[in-house]
Design an enzyme around this catalytic site. Structure first.
Site, short mmCIF file in Angstrom:
data_model
loop_
_atom_site.label_atom_id
_atom_site.label_comp_id
_atom_site.label_asym_id
_atom_site.label_seq_id
_atom_site.Cartn_x
_atom_site.Cartn_y
_atom_site.Cartn_z
N GLY A 39 -35.73 -4.36 -15.82
CA GLY A 39 -35.25 -5.45 -16.17
C GLY A 39 -35.82 -6.48 -15.46
O GLY A 39 -36.05 -6.34 -14.24
N THR A 40 -35.78 -7.85 -15.98
CA THR A 40 -36.13 -8.97 -15.21
C THR A 40 -35.77 -10.49 -15.89
O THR A 40 -35.18 -10.27 -16.79
CB THR A 40 -37.62 -8.89 -14.77
OG1 THR A 40 -37.62 -9.95 -13.86
CG2 THR A 40 -38.27 -9.01 -16.05
N THR A 41 -36.00 -11.45 -15.31
CA THR A 41 -35.84 -12.59 -15.96
C THR A 41 -36.77 -13.75 -15.66
O THR A 41 -37.11 -14.03 -14.54
CB THR A 41 -34.57 -13.46 -15.60
OG1 THR A 41 -33.40 -12.50 -15.99
CG2 THR A 41 -34.20 -14.72 -16.36
N ASP A 49 -37.11 -14.48 -11.36
CA ASP A 49 -36.73 -13.64 -10.06
C ASP A 49 -37.59 -12.84 -9.54
O ASP A 49 -38.77 -12.54 -10.35
CB ASP A 49 -35.53 -12.89 -10.55
CG ASP A 49 -35.71 -11.77 -11.31
OD1 ASP A 49 -36.48 -11.69 -12.39
OD2 ASP A 49 -35.25 -10.36 -11.13
#
Length: 256
Positions: free
Chosen positions: A63-65, A80
């Site tokens: 996951g990430t943003t 991020d």
């Protein structure tokens, strides 16, 4: 844990053995038969034919943003540091979310095609043209395991009459979808980032306010999303090019 690491290594070895066997089997087919079997196959059909059906021994967390938005001072791109922001040329950066290997591959392909276009036509491909090119290249892989979600953040100089100069923000994903807008957030932490952006984003933001807003949006996402974290990479794109702010600490910046 150690047992999970050993299981994963064994899984990789099994996948490699299966792939090697598929290659050996394909080499045994005569050239005439091989032409008949591959004639008319699309890229997605080929990938399905050589795909490995064996599943991983345990679920892989990821996951990430990433986010991007347009304001009166240009375009802000932030993510991020578990994701990546890649400069493609002097007026275009790309935020990526999805499979790391797939994203890296398609970013390199995109940079190569833009450079070839510039050498052939002696002008840079527009941001809208770049998004359309990327969409056309990705569409044949729809329905496969290719996982790419790229947000193109850039500035068009309006070289031709058909090209509008100014900031551009376009989202392209691995099924060929192409969306243009003023704000995008992609990744597992995107719902939390949207909550901050929807509340605070305004066209008339100053440069300092826009940077602070991007930092706070990423911070809120990393606070709520277990798969996002570390620091934040941030780019500001204007008519003069992009400026980078690498690995800024995730500190809350409130906009008054």
């Amino acid at each position: 844990s150690e047992s999970e690491r050993i299981n994963y290594i064994q899984y990789i070895h099994r996948c490699q053995m299966i792939l090697d066997q598929k290659i050996l089997d394909s080499n045994k087919i005569s050239k005439g038969e091989k032409r008949n079997q591959t004639a008319g196959h699309t890229a997605s059909e080929f990938l399905r034919s050589v795909s490995i059906s064996e599943s991983a021994p345990f679920p892989l967390s990821h996951g990430t943003t990433t986010l991007g938005f347009v304001f009166q001072g240009g375009v802000i791109a932030a993510a991020d540091t578990r994701a990546s922001i890649t400069p493609i040329h002097s007026h275009l950066v790309v935020t990526s979310s999805g499979s790391g290997a797939d994203c890296m591959l398609w970013e390199r392909i995109l940079a190569r095609e833009i450079r070839l276009y510039q050498l052939r036509h002696r002008r840079r491909l527009s941001i809208c043209g770049t998004a359309k090119l990327l969409s056309f290249m990705l569409h044949p892989f729809k329905g496969t395991e290719v996982c790419v979600a790229l947000t193109l953040c850039g500035w068009d100089k309006g070289v031709t009459a058909a090209t509008n100069s100014g900031p551009k923000l376009i989202y392209v994903c691995s099924d060929g979808a192409r969306l243009q807008g003023d704000v995008f957030s992609v990744g597992s932490g995107s719902p939390y980032a949207y909550g901050v952006l929807d509340r605070e984003l305004r066209w008339c933001l100053s440069k300092e306010e826009a940077i602070s807003l991007a930092r706070e949006a990423v911070f809120r996402a990393t606070h709520r999303d277990a798969y996002s974290g570390n620091n934040v990479d941030l780019f500001h794109i204007t008519a003069q090019g992009w400026i980078s702010f690498y690995k800024k600490k995730l500190i809350i910046y409130n906009i008054e």
